[in-house]
Design a protein around this motif. Structure first.
Motif: not given
Length: 229
Positions: A129, A131, A144, A178, A180, A183-185, A200
């Protein structure tokens, strides 16, 4: 009690937390983390053993706790544990170093009460992850939690996806990581395109976790970027 004794007790407690948090840990890693010699770590391990802590030494690998040693005083579901790991990634972006340290230590304590299976999955999720600072604070996805679960359990996922050209398609994907930024991808292996693709999360119209497992992708997030970007 003198300061040196208090300091050693504090370190012994911290070493025990590390043993509870991770499947296996080396003397080198512990000595670097606590800024003491490996000889000191060896003495700490012996002290824990003398106190009745079942530390197992794996030759050439490191130390671990005997499976089932600690009975968790609090039980987390896997998705609750995943949410805490994700929150840690957000906190790590905070500019207050003391706050980051306190939160990271708290997460270590939380990880220490997870069983080995959850612990391994939590560590995988933390490694997969990335971020960055959120530009748009509005919630834009409700997928998510399911994607985190699929990622850590290597579950195939069926999604209905709408791309930027407004074209819709059905995909079978293998979640990998994941990210970010704005946006979250989701980075996932797309079985339709037979390659890694970015999805996305707010463009995923529906999501369905499958019962089929996929073979884990044996690389880190950094190795993925090095290879594909």
């Amino acid at each position: 009690m003198e300061y040196s004794e208090v300091n050693r007790l504090s370190r012994l407690t911290a070493v025990l937390i590390q043993l509870q948090t991770r499947r296996i840990v080396t003397a080198t890693e512990l000595s670097e983390k606590f800024q003491v010699s490996k000889r000191t770590i060896y003495r700490d391990i012996k002290a824990l053993e003398s106190a009745g802590v079942p530390v197992v030494t794996e030759e050439g690998k490191g130390y671990r706790l005997m499976e089932g040693y600690k009975v968790p005083p609090v039980m987390f579901t896997e998705k609750q544990a995943n949410a805490l790991i994700l929150a840690e990634q957000l906190v790590l972006k905070n500019r207050d170093a003391s706050f980051v340290q306190d939160y990271s230590e708290a997460i270590d304590k939380i990880k220490s009460i997870l069983n080995y299976t959850f612990k391994d999955k939590a560590n995988v999720l933390a490694e997969r992850t990335q971020y960055n600072q959120v530009k748009n604070q509005e919630r834009s996805s409700s997928n998510l939690s399911d994607i985190q679960y699929a990622l850590t359990n290597q579950l195939l996922v069926k999604i209905e996806y709408r791309n930027k050209e407004e074209s819709e398609s059905t995909r079978m994907i293998e979640p990998f990581a994941l990210l970010n930024s704005d946006n979250w991808y989701l980075i996932a292996w797309c079985r339709l395109r037979k390659e890694f693709r970015f999805f996305r999360l707010d463009r995923i119209l529906s999501i369905e976790l499958q019962t089929e497992n996929f073979e884990p992708h044996q690389m880190t997030l950094q190795e993925y970027f090095d290879k594909y970007h």
